[in-house]
Design a protein around this motif. Structure first.
Motif, PDB file in Angstrom:
ATOM      1  N   ASP B 239       0.826  -1.206   0.000  1.00 48.98           N
ATOM      2  CA  ASP B 239       0.000   0.000   0.000  1.00 48.98           C
ATOM      3  C   ASP B 239       0.860   1.256   0.000  1.00 48.98           C
ATOM      4  O   ASP B 239       0.511   2.254  -0.629  1.00 48.98           O
ATOM      5  CB  ASP B 239      -0.961  -0.015   1.195  1.00 48.98           C
ATOM      6  CG  ASP B 239      -2.044  -1.061   1.009  1.00 48.98           C
ATOM      7  OD1 ASP B 239      -2.574  -1.154  -0.114  1.00 48.98           O
ATOM      8  OD2 ASP B 239      -2.341  -1.795   1.968  1.00 48.98           O
ATOM      9  N   ILE B 240       1.986   1.206   0.712  1.00 48.82           N
ATOM     10  CA  ILE B 240       2.882   2.370   0.692  1.00 48.82           C
ATOM     11  C   ILE B 240       3.357   2.641  -0.725  1.00 48.82           C
ATOM     12  O   ILE B 240       3.352   3.778  -1.194  1.00 48.82           O
ATOM     13  CB  ILE B 240       4.060   2.140   1.666  1.00 48.82           C
ATOM     14  CG1 ILE B 240       3.557   2.256   3.110  1.00 48.82           C
ATOM     15  CG2 ILE B 240       5.194   3.116   1.395  1.00 48.82           C
ATOM     16  CD1 ILE B 240       4.605   1.986   4.168  1.00 48.82           C
ATOM     17  N   ARG B 241       3.740   1.585  -1.436  1.00 51.32           N
ATOM     18  CA  ARG B 241       4.236   1.751  -2.811  1.00 51.32           C
ATOM     19  C   ARG B 241       3.144   2.219  -3.759  1.00 51.32           C
ATOM     20  O   ARG B 241       3.339   3.115  -4.571  1.00 51.32           O
ATOM     21  CB  ARG B 241       4.769   0.420  -3.337  1.00 51.32           C
ATOM     22  CG  ARG B 241       6.124   0.024  -2.815  1.00 51.32           C
ATOM     23  CD  ARG B 241       6.652  -1.158  -3.646  1.00 51.32           C
ATOM     24  NE  ARG B 241       7.859  -1.704  -3.067  1.00 51.32           N
ATOM     25  CZ  ARG B 241       7.994  -2.957  -2.654  1.00 51.32           C
ATOM     26  NH1 ARG B 241       6.985  -3.824  -2.768  1.00 51.32           N
ATOM     27  NH2 ARG B 241       9.138  -3.374  -2.144  1.00 51.32           N
ATOM     28  N   LEU B 242       2.001   1.588  -3.664  1.00 44.19           N
ATOM     29  CA  LEU B 242       0.921   1.919  -4.596  1.00 44.19           C
ATOM     30  C   LEU B 242       0.398   3.331  -4.321  1.00 44.19           C
ATOM     31  O   LEU B 242       0.089   4.081  -5.249  1.00 44.19           O
ATOM     32  CB  LEU B 242      -0.202   0.880  -4.470  1.00 44.19           C
ATOM     33  CG  LEU B 242       0.215  -0.534  -4.912  1.00 44.19           C
ATOM     34  CD1 LEU B 242      -0.835  -1.568  -4.491  1.00 44.19           C
ATOM     35  CD2 LEU B 242       0.422  -0.581  -6.426  1.00 44.19           C
ATOM     36  N   ALA B 243       0.320   3.691  -3.059  1.00 41.16           N
ATOM     37  CA  ALA B 243      -0.116   5.053  -2.717  1.00 41.16           C
ATOM     38  C   ALA B 243       0.868   6.067  -3.280  1.00 41.16           C
ATOM     39  O   ALA B 243       0.473   7.103  -3.847  1.00 41.16           O
ATOM     40  CB  ALA B 243      -0.245   5.202  -1.200  1.00 41.16           C
ATOM     41  N   GLU B 244       2.152   5.778  -3.137  1.00 45.80           N
ATOM     42  CA  GLU B 244       3.186   6.693  -3.651  1.00 45.80           C
ATOM     43  C   GLU B 244       3.014   6.895  -5.159  1.00 45.80           C
ATOM     44  O   GLU B 244       3.110   8.017  -5.666  1.00 45.80           O
ATOM     45  CB  GLU B 244       4.578   6.128  -3.341  1.00 45.80           C
ATOM     46  CG  GLU B 244       5.747   6.990  -3.817  1.00 45.80           C
ATOM     47  CD  GLU B 244       6.075   8.138  -2.879  1.00 45.80           C
ATOM     48  OE1 GLU B 244       5.632   8.114  -1.712  1.00 45.80           O
ATOM     49  OE2 GLU B 244       6.739   9.093  -3.323  1.00 45.80           O
ATOM     50  N   ASP B 245       2.727   5.805  -5.865  1.00 47.51           N
ATOM     51  CA  ASP B 245       2.515   5.907  -7.314  1.00 47.51           C
ATOM     52  C   ASP B 245       1.351   6.827  -7.657  1.00 47.51           C
ATOM     53  O   ASP B 245       1.319   7.426  -8.733  1.00 47.51           O
ATOM     54  CB  ASP B 245       2.212   4.521  -7.914  1.00 47.51           C
ATOM     55  CG  ASP B 245       3.456   3.653  -7.968  1.00 47.51           C
ATOM     56  OD1 ASP B 245       4.573   4.194  -7.799  1.00 47.51           O
ATOM     57  OD2 ASP B 245       3.303   2.433  -8.165  1.00 47.51           O
ATOM     58  N   MET B 246       0.388   6.889  -6.754  1.00 45.51           N
ATOM     59  CA  MET B 246      -0.780   7.721  -7.026  1.00 45.51           C
ATOM     60  C   MET B 246      -0.664   9.109  -6.402  1.00 45.51           C
ATOM     61  O   MET B 246      -1.621   9.876  -6.404  1.00 45.51           O
ATOM     62  CB  MET B 246      -2.036   7.008  -6.516  1.00 45.51           C
ATOM     63  CG  MET B 246      -2.235   5.661  -7.209  1.00 45.51           C
ATOM     64  SD  MET B 246      -3.621   4.716  -6.527  1.00 45.51           S
ATOM     65  CE  MET B 246      -4.961   5.322  -7.562  1.00 45.51           C
ATOM     66  N   GLY B 247       0.522   9.415  -5.836  1.00 44.44           N
ATOM     67  CA  GLY B 247       0.750  10.761  -5.309  1.00 44.44           C
ATOM     68  C   GLY B 247       0.402  10.936  -3.842  1.00 44.44           C
ATOM     69  O   GLY B 247       0.173  12.061  -3.385  1.00 44.44           O
ATOM     70  N   TYR B 248       0.400   9.827  -3.109  1.00 38.51           N
ATOM     71  CA  TYR B 248       0.047   9.905  -1.682  1.00 38.51           C
ATOM     72  C   TYR B 248       1.101   9.221  -0.819  1.00 38.51           C
ATOM     73  O   TYR B 248       1.822   8.337  -1.285  1.00 38.51           O
ATOM     74  CB  TYR B 248      -1.297   9.215  -1.425  1.00 38.51           C
ATOM     75  CG  TYR B 248      -2.472   9.875  -2.089  1.00 38.51           C
ATOM     76  CD1 TYR B 248      -3.074  10.995  -1.529  1.00 38.51           C
ATOM     77  CD2 TYR B 248      -2.991   9.372  -3.285  1.00 38.51           C
ATOM     78  CE1 TYR B 248      -4.164  11.601  -2.133  1.00 38.51           C
ATOM     79  CE2 TYR B 248      -4.082   9.978  -3.905  1.00 38.51           C
ATOM     80  CZ  TYR B 248      -4.663  11.093  -3.318  1.00 38.51           C
ATOM     81  OH  TYR B 248      -5.730  11.688  -3.922  1.00 38.51           O
ATOM     82  N   ARG B 249       1.120   9.598   0.437  1.00 37.16           N
ATOM     83  CA  ARG B 249       1.918   8.871   1.427  1.00 37.16           C
ATOM     84  C   ARG B 249       1.016   8.481   2.586  1.00 37.16           C
ATOM     85  O   ARG B 249       0.005   9.136   2.844  1.00 37.16           O
ATOM     86  CB  ARG B 249       3.074   9.741   1.932  1.00 37.16           C
ATOM     87  CG  ARG B 249       4.039  10.044   0.791  1.00 37.16           C
ATOM     88  CD  ARG B 249       5.437  10.291   1.234  1.00 37.16           C
ATOM     89  NE  ARG B 249       6.284  10.399   0.059  1.00 37.16           N
ATOM     90  CZ  ARG B 249       6.978  11.496  -0.270  1.00 37.16           C
ATOM     91  NH1 ARG B 249       6.961  12.563   0.508  1.00 37.16           N
ATOM     92  NH2 ARG B 249       7.720  11.516  -1.356  1.00 37.16           N
ATOM     93  N   ILE B 250       1.416   7.421   3.280  1.00 36.32           N
ATOM     94  CA  ILE B 250       0.620   6.936   4.409  1.00 36.32           C
ATOM     95  C   ILE B 250       1.240   7.431   5.709  1.00 36.32           C
ATOM     96  O   ILE B 250       2.432   7.248   5.948  1.00 36.32           O
ATOM     97  CB  ILE B 250       0.534   5.399   4.395  1.00 36.32           C
ATOM     98  CG1 ILE B 250      -0.110   4.927   3.074  1.00 36.32           C
ATOM     99  CG2 ILE B 250      -0.271   4.907   5.600  1.00 36.32           C
ATOM    100  CD1 ILE B 250      -0.248   3.407   2.945  1.00 36.32           C
TER     101      ILE B 250
END
Lengths: 433, 433
Positions: B239-250
């Motif tokens: 989720d950290i990686r996929l969120a980063e790809d979409m412009g987000y951080r957890i």
């Protein structure tokens, strides 16, 4: 809680900030009473034109056209000065208020930068306070953070981007790729500039703010005249682009630090790392960085201007007074503030240098020699082709290792005599943040 | 200034923070006297083991092995509690100090989260203050900013990343591409974790802090039990990686806001935009975001733990007391704090959803139908190939438009019955910052 006497304000100035204060006093009366244990009311207001249409109901307040008369009214406890101007009515009325035994809340950075010491002494001789949260960085409670929140620290350095208009111009130049003159004109049309634009773009307004922070941070008398000032008028779109390529952004950055030689204060364009909080700061937002020996680095970010934020800061001071929280203007009694030794900047820093050189064998070596002879070593160097330059000149970028400002100035003075330099080189300090 | 009586401290706890306080009191004596007009001294200290070697000269101070005895000593004015623990000696000693008419400065968020109301009432009945700047966000002067600096505002929302260990773990997972368990173990070996790690990674410590900020912001009794808590133990590197790809951080983000339904408080993993100040926050640094109706958004950033920063905050409170700055514990008198209606989160937000679906025709349509029937519309959708998955499952990412948490939960409950879902779907709130 038994009803304490109301705290009665006299409000001088009914521009954006003054009307913002009226709105908070009216809309948040219950909240303020809960937080202070008493009512906060407005007894009287003053402005030049009582007939002007203003977006607030002022009918319950007495009117004075003369702010000095307002300041002396027996029915006010606190004189709230949001007129502006470092001389004339603002100064006269503030002095009158103190002489009449009123506390003062002001948003006027220019007044305090020029007359802060005398006003603070006058206030303290009367047992009155002068509060000025709204004078620095708008809605950010930085005066309180520095004076009280970090009072257990010996401060090491204070930095800030504290003029939203300059930061708007610089970030707009960068994002839109537009030159300074174009963006300056945009900012003027948007109403972002003071009547005298040099107060903004010349760094004067931000310099006023820095001088107030420095006084608190280092326990010294306000010494605005000793702030090294350089505005943003000479920041070129070329340098913004080239700095960005190297991982930096250009900000009008204020820095105050106490050194063995004295107090350094400068408000100048600087490069900061793009990824740093200061580098990330876009548009009109302000940021202040406070560095103390125990706490390390604290960064405060928020709106630096506007009706709501500035009125919020004014009201924080009013509420402190209503709550009985009273401190000397600059944190320690004015008579104990030290006269600072003003030091011109000697703290070493890396520098960004840009210059145009004749594209001749040995040109770069000559420049490198000038730097080496001044004791400056090179961290990065790039030579850029300029395909449309018929004269075959070369643009050279250099990032130095840390160097003393005087050494950089000396090296630059030696570039001309080499005979390879075209035009004037650009040197911008890289502040380590 | 005439010499006022010294302010005498009794210091309970000689761990990192306690020794930090001793160092500041000793090293900055002149500075503190200049800023307060009086000396600040330590009369007596207490700790379990008087023989332990500590990095400070404690020989001038009386020793008590029992903090309750310390709290009652007639030669102290302020009881400084930096022992920790929400029951037992810290609570008993704090109560004893108040009963004996001492002011209290504490770094103990757990104590106040559990017993803040009773302690504040006890203090105010005695005319004493409890100060706790060090309890929230370490060196950042956020209690002062909220209670005083923004006192003219009706607060709208308070947010914060306030557990440095969790932020360290999440940013390390992201930067090194390591799974939670590996980084958790690293953090343990580095000594970043509490003896009971669930206090950190379960979000409890940060939840304590959020409950204290909420009390001040909204004038309500501390209600830690009403904080929706979810730790970071289930945050996956995927989720950290996929969120980063979409412009987000957890981030483990605390949010408190007053709604028409009551007070929402949650401390949960959230997605925030990578480019936002919260998204940019790396490592153990803390950040608090304060939003008021007049000021807009103020962001405070700084070290959330450590000897110097925490002692800086303790000393800010001590110096306030030395200067005579006295306020109710939570900004308004404890007896006037409202009992908040605890609202489970109903404020709509976009959601990040990740799920594994059987790679069959119509699978995605079935999921989309579940969302549509729950009134949730889709903002972004991505289907990812997983080339090493022999079962030919598909990973599907969905970012929804704003949706009520209950609607999201309902939609998720409908995914299973479709027969196309593999495993359990992940849903993470995207907080708009």
């Amino acid at each position: 809680m038994s009803a304490a006497a109301p705290l009665r304000l006299g409000l001088a100035g009914l521009g954006t900030v003054g009307i913002g204060v009226v709105k908070i006093v009216q809309a948040q009366a219950d909240l303020i009473t809960a937080r202070t244990g008493r009512a906060v009311t407005i007894s009287a207001v003053s402005a030049r034109d009582p007939q002007k249409n203003r977006d607030a109901d002022l009918s319950a307040y007495a009117w004075e056209t003369d702010p000095v008369a307002l300041a002396r009214r027996p029915d006010i406890d606190v004189f709230v000065e949001v007129m502006g101007g470092h001389d004339g009515p603002a100064k006269a009325a503030t002095e009158a208020a103190l002489a009449a035994g009123k506390d003062v809340v002001t948003a006027n950075k220019a007044l305090l930068a020029h007359h802060g010491q005398a006003l603070a002494e006058a206030a303290e001789a009367q047992g009155r306070v002068i509060r000025f949260e709204a004078a620095v960085a708008g809605g950010i409670p930085v005066i309180k953070a520095l004076t009280e929140g970090l009072a257990g620290n010996r401060m090491k350095r204070v930095m800030g981007v504290m003029n939203g208009t300059c930061n708007y111009i610089l970030t707009r130049m960068q994002s839109a790729g537009l030159p300074y003159d174009t963006v300056f004109e945009e900012a003027r049309q948007l109403g972002y500039l003071e009547a005298d634009p040099n107060l903004d773009v010349g760094g004067i307004d931000a310099g006023h703010k820095l001088s107030l922070l420095a006084a608190i941070a280092f326990g010294t008398r306000v010494s605005f005249d000793a702030v090294e000032l350089e505005g943003i008028g000479n920041v070129s779109i070329d340098d913004i682009r080239l700095a960005e390529d190297m991982g930096y952004r250009i900000k009008l950055l204020g820095v105050a630090q106490m050194t063995g030689r004295g107090l350094e204060q400068r408000m100048t364009p600087c490069l900061v790392p793009s990824a740093s909080p200061l580098g990330q700061l876009q548009g009109g937002t302000n940021m202040v960085v406070l560095e103390g020996d125990s706490v390390g680095q604290i960064v405060l970010r928020g709106p630096g201007a506007g009706m709501g934020p500035t009125a919020s800061a004014v009201m924080a001071d009013v509420i402190d007074i209503a709550r009985g929280l009273r401190l000397p203007t600059f944190g320690i009694p004015a008579t104990q503030l030290a006269q600072p030794t003003a030091a011109s900047s000697a703290t070493p820093a890396p520098y960004y240098l840009r210059m145009t050189l004749l594209d001749k064998p040995g040109a770069l070596a000559k420049i490198a020699t000038c730097l080496g002879e001044a004791g400056i070593s090179i961290d990065q160097m790039r030579q850029l082709h300029r395909p449309d330059d018929a004269a075959q000149n070369a643009i050279v970028l250099i990032v130095t290792h840390k160097a003393a400002p005087a050494d950089v100035a000396h090296a630059l003075s030696q570039f001309g005599p080499t005979g390879v330099l075209v035009g004037t080189p650009v040197a911008i300090r890289i502040e380590e943040v």
